[in-house]
Design an enzyme around this catalytic site. Structure first.
Site, mmCIF file in Angstrom:
data_model
loop_
_atom_site.group_PDB
_atom_site.id
_atom_site.type_symbol
_atom_site.label_atom_id
_atom_site.label_comp_id
_atom_site.label_asym_id
_atom_site.label_seq_id
_atom_site.Cartn_x
_atom_site.Cartn_y
_atom_site.Cartn_z
ATOM 1 N N ASP A 7 14.229 -14.329 -86.845
ATOM 2 C CA ASP A 7 13.274 -14.831 -87.845
ATOM 3 C C ASP A 7 12.885 -13.645 -88.736
ATOM 4 O O ASP A 7 13.468 -12.554 -88.626
ATOM 5 C CB ASP A 7 12.082 -15.539 -87.185
ATOM 6 C CG ASP A 7 11.081 -14.589 -86.547
ATOM 7 O OD1 ASP A 7 11.358 -13.362 -86.473
ATOM 8 O OD2 ASP A 7 10.014 -15.050 -86.105
ATOM 9 N N HIS A 8 11.885 -13.867 -89.594
ATOM 10 C CA HIS A 8 11.489 -12.811 -90.537
ATOM 11 C C HIS A 8 11.037 -11.536 -89.829
ATOM 12 O O HIS A 8 11.304 -10.428 -90.292
ATOM 13 C CB HIS A 8 10.382 -13.328 -91.460
ATOM 14 C CG HIS A 8 9.204 -13.893 -90.717
ATOM 15 N ND1 HIS A 8 9.267 -15.125 -90.093
ATOM 16 C CD2 HIS A 8 7.967 -13.399 -90.457
ATOM 17 C CE1 HIS A 8 8.097 -15.368 -89.509
ATOM 18 N NE2 HIS A 8 7.304 -14.323 -89.707
ATOM 19 N N CYS A 64 12.933 -12.101 -82.590
ATOM 20 C CA CYS A 64 11.741 -12.484 -83.351
ATOM 21 C C CYS A 64 10.710 -11.378 -83.113
ATOM 22 O O CYS A 64 11.063 -10.294 -82.649
ATOM 23 C CB CYS A 64 11.251 -13.884 -82.988
ATOM 24 S SG CYS A 64 10.537 -14.095 -81.340
ATOM 25 N N GLY A 65 9.452 -11.632 -83.426
ATOM 26 C CA GLY A 65 8.452 -10.573 -83.284
ATOM 27 C C GLY A 65 8.306 -10.123 -81.844
ATOM 28 O O GLY A 65 8.345 -8.929 -81.525
ATOM 29 N N THR A 66 8.119 -11.083 -80.960
ATOM 30 C CA THR A 66 7.961 -10.772 -79.535
ATOM 31 C C THR A 66 9.237 -11.001 -78.742
ATOM 32 O O THR A 66 9.352 -10.532 -77.606
ATOM 33 C CB THR A 66 6.894 -11.691 -78.915
ATOM 34 O OG1 THR A 66 7.320 -13.053 -79.120
ATOM 35 C CG2 THR A 66 5.525 -11.476 -79.550
ATOM 36 N N GLY A 69 9.208 -16.557 -78.582
ATOM 37 C CA GLY A 69 9.419 -17.871 -79.201
ATOM 38 C C GLY A 69 10.892 -18.189 -79.376
ATOM 39 O O GLY A 69 11.345 -19.313 -79.093
ATOM 40 N N HIS A 97 23.311 -10.585 -62.597
ATOM 41 C CA HIS A 97 22.781 -11.642 -61.730
ATOM 42 C C HIS A 97 22.751 -13.015 -62.384
ATOM 43 O O HIS A 97 23.002 -14.016 -61.724
ATOM 44 C CB HIS A 97 21.343 -11.300 -61.292
ATOM 45 C CG HIS A 97 21.256 -10.122 -60.377
ATOM 46 N ND1 HIS A 97 20.218 -9.954 -59.485
ATOM 47 C CD2 HIS A 97 22.065 -9.043 -60.203
ATOM 48 C CE1 HIS A 97 20.397 -8.833 -58.807
ATOM 49 N NE2 HIS A 97 21.503 -8.254 -59.234
ATOM 50 N N ARG A 108 8.706 -6.461 -82.651
ATOM 51 C CA ARG A 108 7.372 -5.850 -82.762
ATOM 52 C C ARG A 108 6.977 -5.163 -81.461
ATOM 53 O O ARG A 108 5.872 -4.624 -81.343
ATOM 54 C CB ARG A 108 6.334 -6.929 -83.127
ATOM 55 C CG ARG A 108 6.524 -7.464 -84.536
ATOM 56 C CD ARG A 108 5.561 -8.604 -84.848
ATOM 57 N NE ARG A 108 5.734 -9.064 -86.223
ATOM 58 C CZ ARG A 108 5.339 -10.246 -86.667
ATOM 59 N NH1 ARG A 108 4.740 -11.095 -85.842
ATOM 60 N NH2 ARG A 108 5.523 -10.588 -87.918
ATOM 61 N N ARG A 132 26.402 -15.755 -54.438
ATOM 62 C CA ARG A 132 24.979 -16.140 -54.443
ATOM 63 C C ARG A 132 24.439 -16.260 -55.871
ATOM 64 O O ARG A 132 23.595 -17.111 -56.168
ATOM 65 C CB ARG A 132 24.136 -15.182 -53.603
ATOM 66 C CG ARG A 132 23.937 -13.801 -54.166
ATOM 67 C CD ARG A 132 23.137 -12.922 -53.189
ATOM 68 N NE ARG A 132 22.697 -11.672 -53.790
ATOM 69 C CZ ARG A 132 23.492 -10.633 -54.020
ATOM 70 N NH1 ARG A 132 24.778 -10.690 -53.738
ATOM 71 N NH2 ARG A 132 23.006 -9.509 -54.545
ATOM 72 N N HIS A 133 24.966 -15.433 -56.754
ATOM 73 C CA HIS A 133 24.512 -15.515 -58.148
ATOM 74 C C HIS A 133 25.101 -16.742 -58.844
ATOM 75 O O HIS A 133 24.412 -17.409 -59.609
ATOM 76 C CB HIS A 133 24.859 -14.229 -58.891
ATOM 77 C CG HIS A 133 24.122 -13.030 -58.368
ATOM 78 N ND1 HIS A 133 22.761 -13.034 -58.177
ATOM 79 C CD2 HIS A 133 24.564 -11.809 -57.959
ATOM 80 C CE1 HIS A 133 22.386 -11.861 -57.692
ATOM 81 N NE2 HIS A 133 23.456 -11.102 -57.540
ATOM 82 N N ARG A 136 23.073 -19.750 -57.757
ATOM 83 C CA ARG A 136 21.752 -19.834 -58.400
ATOM 84 C C ARG A 136 21.878 -20.273 -59.866
ATOM 85 O O ARG A 136 21.029 -21.028 -60.368
ATOM 86 C CB ARG A 136 21.043 -18.472 -58.288
ATOM 87 C CG ARG A 136 20.648 -18.186 -56.849
ATOM 88 C CD ARG A 136 20.302 -16.737 -56.597
ATOM 89 N NE ARG A 136 20.137 -16.492 -55.168
ATOM 90 C CZ ARG A 136 20.169 -15.288 -54.607
ATOM 91 N NH1 ARG A 136 20.366 -14.202 -55.342
ATOM 92 N NH2 ARG A 136 20.012 -15.154 -53.307
HETATM 93 C C1 RB5 Z 1 6.070 -14.620 -86.290
HETATM 94 O O1 RB5 Z 1 4.858 -14.188 -86.812
HETATM 95 C C2 RB5 Z 1 6.025 -14.567 -84.772
HETATM 96 O O2 RB5 Z 1 5.176 -15.561 -84.287
HETATM 97 C C3 RB5 Z 1 7.414 -14.719 -84.193
HETATM 98 O O3 RB5 Z 1 8.248 -13.742 -84.717
HETATM 99 C C4 RB5 Z 1 7.546 -14.603 -82.682
HETATM 100 O O4 RB5 Z 1 6.915 -13.472 -82.209
HETATM 101 C C5 RB5 Z 1 7.203 -15.812 -81.915
HETATM 102 O O5 RB5 Z 1 7.309 -15.864 -80.688
#
Ligand code: RB5
Length: 142
Positions: A7-8, A64-66, A69, A97, A108, A132-133, A136
């Protein structure tokens, strides 16, 4: 062939990763997005996930940022095992695994230097193939 998408918030890191893959002589296709203009991460997570689930692309990298999502979104697609990794130990373990077929990164959270090491670890580590892997992984799909 590797499918990449973001994403952005992940755009700049995706560009770094694309350059890195090219430098390594690895082929990739970029499923977008293509700028820092705000977009919705599920669209790009699912584009890469479908590309990998068809078997046309061996692995995917999504950002994405984190990383949260986009990995949640990709994991909705049957056959996808997307792993959010912020360290090389996890990247290695999820290949050995879980036979993860998509790496998710949080731009981020994880700096570009570490992110490229995580990418290399993920791409260069084979699935262990241990019974085993396999068992699972099969249970995940049930
Ligand atoms: C975008 O602002 C942010 O929500 C997205 O990149 C991500 O971190 C979502 O999980």
């Amino acid at each position: 062939m590797i499918a990449i998408g973001c994403d952005h918030a992940g755009f700049e890191l995706k560009e770094e990763i694309a350059k890195h893959l090219a430098k390594r002589g690895l082929q990739y296709e970029d499923f977008g997005c293509y700028s820092t203009d705000s977009v919705d991460y599920p669209i790009y997570g699912k584009k890469v996930a479908h590309a990998v689930a068809t078997g046309e692309y061996e692995k995917g990298i999504i950002i994405c940022g984190t990383g949260i999502g986009i990995s949640i979104s990709a994991n909705k697609v049957v056959g996808v095992r997307a792993a959010l990794c912020g360290d090389c130990f996890s990247a290695e373990a999820t290949r050995l695994h879980n036979d993860a077929n998509i790496l998710a990164l949080g731009a981020r959270v994880t700096g570009p230097g570490l992110a490229l090491k995580i990418v290399d670890t993920f791409l260069d580590t084979p699935f262990s193939g241990e019974e085993r892997h396999r068992r699972r992984i099969d249970l995940i799909e049930e």
